[in-house]
Design a protein around this motif. Structure first.
Motif, PDB file in Angstrom:
ATOM      1  N   GLY A 129       0.807  -1.221   0.000  1.00 68.64           N
ATOM      2  CA  GLY A 129       0.000   0.000   0.000  1.00 68.64           C
ATOM      3  C   GLY A 129       0.834   1.262   0.000  1.00 68.64           C
ATOM      4  O   GLY A 129       0.543   2.214  -0.731  1.00 68.64           O
ATOM      5  N   ARG A 130       1.894   1.285   0.810  1.00 68.95           N
ATOM      6  CA  ARG A 130       2.771   2.472   0.827  1.00 68.95           C
ATOM      7  C   ARG A 130       3.391   2.698  -0.545  1.00 68.95           C
ATOM      8  O   ARG A 130       3.492   3.822  -1.008  1.00 68.95           O
ATOM      9  N   TRP A 131       3.814   1.628  -1.192  1.00 68.06           N
ATOM     10  CA  TRP A 131       4.420   1.768  -2.516  1.00 68.06           C
ATOM     11  C   TRP A 131       3.380   2.204  -3.546  1.00 68.06           C
ATOM     12  O   TRP A 131       3.567   3.183  -4.255  1.00 68.06           O
ATOM     13  N   LEU A 132       2.269   1.467  -3.628  1.00 67.49           N
ATOM     14  CA  LEU A 132       1.265   1.732  -4.658  1.00 67.49           C
ATOM     15  C   LEU A 132       0.537   3.057  -4.428  1.00 67.49           C
ATOM     16  O   LEU A 132       0.431   3.885  -5.344  1.00 67.49           O
ATOM     17  N   LEU A 133       0.045   3.267  -3.220  1.00 70.40           N
ATOM     18  CA  LEU A 133      -0.663   4.518  -2.933  1.00 70.40           C
ATOM     19  C   LEU A 133       0.290   5.709  -2.933  1.00 70.40           C
ATOM     20  O   LEU A 133      -0.102   6.818  -3.300  1.00 70.40           O
ATOM     21  N   GLY A 134       1.544   5.491  -2.541  1.00 73.49           N
ATOM     22  CA  GLY A 134       2.531   6.568  -2.613  1.00 73.49           C
ATOM     23  C   GLY A 134       2.777   7.007  -4.042  1.00 73.49           C
ATOM     24  O   GLY A 134       2.840   8.202  -4.349  1.00 73.49           O
ATOM     25  N   ARG A 135       2.882   6.035  -4.932  1.00 72.29           N
ATOM     26  CA  ARG A 135       3.058   6.359  -6.355  1.00 72.29           C
ATOM     27  C   ARG A 135       1.838   7.103  -6.894  1.00 72.29           C
ATOM     28  O   ARG A 135       1.963   8.092  -7.605  1.00 72.29           O
ATOM     29  N   GLU A 136       0.662   6.635  -6.523  1.00 70.30           N
ATOM     30  CA  GLU A 136      -0.570   7.268  -6.983  1.00 70.30           C
ATOM     31  C   GLU A 136      -0.715   8.694  -6.470  1.00 70.30           C
ATOM     32  O   GLU A 136      -1.024   9.609  -7.223  1.00 70.30           O
ATOM     33  N   ILE A 137      -0.476   8.904  -5.180  1.00 74.23           N
ATOM     34  CA  ILE A 137      -0.679  10.239  -4.617  1.00 74.23           C
ATOM     35  C   ILE A 137       0.340  11.234  -5.179  1.00 74.23           C
ATOM     36  O   ILE A 137       0.014  12.399  -5.397  1.00 74.23           O
ATOM     37  N   ARG A 138       1.552  10.769  -5.450  1.00 74.85           N
ATOM     38  CA  ARG A 138       2.550  11.669  -6.061  1.00 74.85           C
ATOM     39  C   ARG A 138       2.140  12.057  -7.479  1.00 74.85           C
ATOM     40  O   ARG A 138       2.278  13.217  -7.881  1.00 74.85           O
ATOM     41  N   ALA A 139       1.606  11.104  -8.244  1.00 78.71           N
ATOM     42  CA  ALA A 139       1.131  11.417  -9.603  1.00 78.71           C
ATOM     43  C   ALA A 139      -0.059  12.363  -9.556  1.00 78.71           C
ATOM     44  O   ALA A 139      -0.160  13.304 -10.350  1.00 78.71           O
ATOM     45  N   ARG A 140      -0.951  12.136  -8.616  1.00 74.42           N
ATOM     46  CA  ARG A 140      -2.138  12.992  -8.522  1.00 74.42           C
ATOM     47  C   ARG A 140      -1.778  14.405  -8.084  1.00 74.42           C
ATOM     48  O   ARG A 140      -2.334  15.373  -8.608  1.00 74.42           O
ATOM     49  N   ILE A 141      -0.856  14.552  -7.145  1.00 78.12           N
ATOM     50  CA  ILE A 141      -0.530  15.907  -6.697  1.00 78.12           C
ATOM     51  C   ILE A 141       0.265  16.655  -7.771  1.00 78.12           C
ATOM     52  O   ILE A 141       0.124  17.864  -7.922  1.00 78.12           O
ATOM     53  N   ALA A 142       1.049  15.926  -8.550  1.00 76.37           N
ATOM     54  CA  ALA A 142       1.738  16.570  -9.684  1.00 76.37           C
ATOM     55  C   ALA A 142       0.711  17.047 -10.710  1.00 76.37           C
ATOM     56  O   ALA A 142       0.826  18.153 -11.262  1.00 76.37           O
ATOM     57  N   ALA A 143      -0.314  16.247 -10.957  1.00 76.76           N
ATOM     58  CA  ALA A 143      -1.377  16.643 -11.881  1.00 76.76           C
ATOM     59  C   ALA A 143      -2.162  17.831 -11.317  1.00 76.76           C
ATOM     60  O   ALA A 143      -2.542  18.745 -12.060  1.00 76.76           O
ATOM     61  N   PHE A 144      -2.387  17.834 -10.016  1.00 72.49           N
ATOM     62  CA  PHE A 144      -3.036  18.965  -9.353  1.00 72.49           C
ATOM     63  C   PHE A 144      -2.226  20.240  -9.567  1.00 72.49           C
ATOM     64  O   PHE A 144      -2.779  21.299  -9.892  1.00 72.49           O
ATOM     65  N   ALA A 145      -0.906  20.154  -9.423  1.00 68.28           N
ATOM     66  CA  ALA A 145      -0.045  21.329  -9.640  1.00 68.28           C
ATOM     67  C   ALA A 145      -0.193  21.836 -11.069  1.00 68.28           C
ATOM     68  O   ALA A 145      -0.277  23.047 -11.304  1.00 68.28           O
ATOM     69  N   GLY A 146      -0.233  20.920 -12.027  1.00 69.13           N
ATOM     70  CA  GLY A 146      -0.455  21.322 -13.414  1.00 69.13           C
ATOM     71  C   GLY A 146      -1.804  21.985 -13.597  1.00 69.13           C
ATOM     72  O   GLY A 146      -1.947  22.960 -14.343  1.00 69.13           O
ATOM     73  N   ALA A 147      -2.827  21.471 -12.909  1.00 71.27           N
ATOM     74  CA  ALA A 147      -4.167  22.059 -13.005  1.00 71.27           C
ATOM     75  C   ALA A 147      -4.193  23.474 -12.466  1.00 71.27           C
ATOM     76  O   ALA A 147      -4.952  24.318 -12.955  1.00 71.27           O
ATOM     77  N   CYS A 148      -3.348  23.746 -11.478  1.00 70.10           N
ATOM     78  CA  CYS A 148      -3.282  25.095 -10.902  1.00 70.10           C
ATOM     79  C   CYS A 148      -2.632  26.096 -11.857  1.00 70.10           C
ATOM     80  O   CYS A 148      -2.609  27.293 -11.576  1.00 70.10           O
ATOM     81  N   GLU A 149      -2.119  25.617 -12.990  1.00 71.43           N
ATOM     82  CA  GLU A 149      -1.558  26.483 -14.034  1.00 71.43           C
ATOM     83  C   GLU A 149      -2.376  26.421 -15.321  1.00 71.43           C
ATOM     84  O   GLU A 149      -2.057  27.109 -16.281  1.00 71.43           O
ATOM     85  N   ASP A 150      -3.407  25.595 -15.368  1.00 71.23           N
ATOM     86  CA  ASP A 150      -4.202  25.386 -16.557  1.00 71.23           C
ATOM     87  C   ASP A 150      -5.331  26.413 -16.627  1.00 71.23           C
ATOM     88  O   ASP A 150      -6.226  26.422 -15.775  1.00 71.23           O
TER      89      ASP A 150
END
Length: 157
Positions: A129-150
């Motif tokens: 869970g730490r590996w899989l959810l960690g990977r997911e949350i990092r991808a989602r927050i990076a996408a969130f950062a991009g959305a804050c510039e879109d």
């Protein structure tokens, strides 16, 4: 209880960052790589006590409830019904004003906590869970950062 956390700095004020994080429908689908669809249940807008149905791109569904909704500083949700392998699941955002290199912005922190089923499998499932959810949350927050510039996302909030 295991947890994973991701954080990012975005060059928008906390109220805008909060609004982007709580988008639904087409705006959310534009930026969130995890979601196939998401909608509020029996509500027109998010708020404490409101339930949400989320279907992941890879299949699992979850009904969650807002347990905290404090614009523009924080939001928290807890799973009411979801994949069999979660005994519990919760997530939350925190938004703090923070200037970097003289630019006003927001530090956004996203966290998941969970317990796995069956409990006897926790030593293994927690690591996975730490590996899989960690990977997911990092991808989602990076996408969130991009959305804050879109401009299209920002125009929708």
């Amino acid at each position: 209880m295991p947890q994973v956390t991701a954080e990012v700095w975005v060059s928008v004020p906390p109220d805008t960052a909060f609004a982007v994080s709580q988008t639904t429908g087409e705006i959310r689908l534009r930026w969130d790589p995890f979601i196939r669809y998401q909608h509020l249940i029996d509500a027109d807008r998010p708020g404490k006590g409101v339930r949400t149905l989320t279907k992941a791109r890879l299949g699992p569904r979850m009904i969650s409830r807002y347990v905290a909704y404090r614009p523009p500083t924080s939001v928290g949700m807890t799973m009411e019904m979801g994949p069999w392998f979660f005994g519990t699941f919760g997530g939350g955002w925190r938004f703090t004003p923070e200037a970097r290199q003289g630019v006003a912005g927001t530090r956004a922190v996203w966290k998941y906590t969970w317990s796995a089923r069956p409990a006897w499998l926790a030593p293994l499932s927690d690591r996975i869970g730490r590996w899989l959810l960690g990977r997911e949350i990092r991808a989602r927050i990076a996408a969130f950062a991009g959305a804050c510039e879109d401009p299209d996302v920002l125009g929708g909030v």
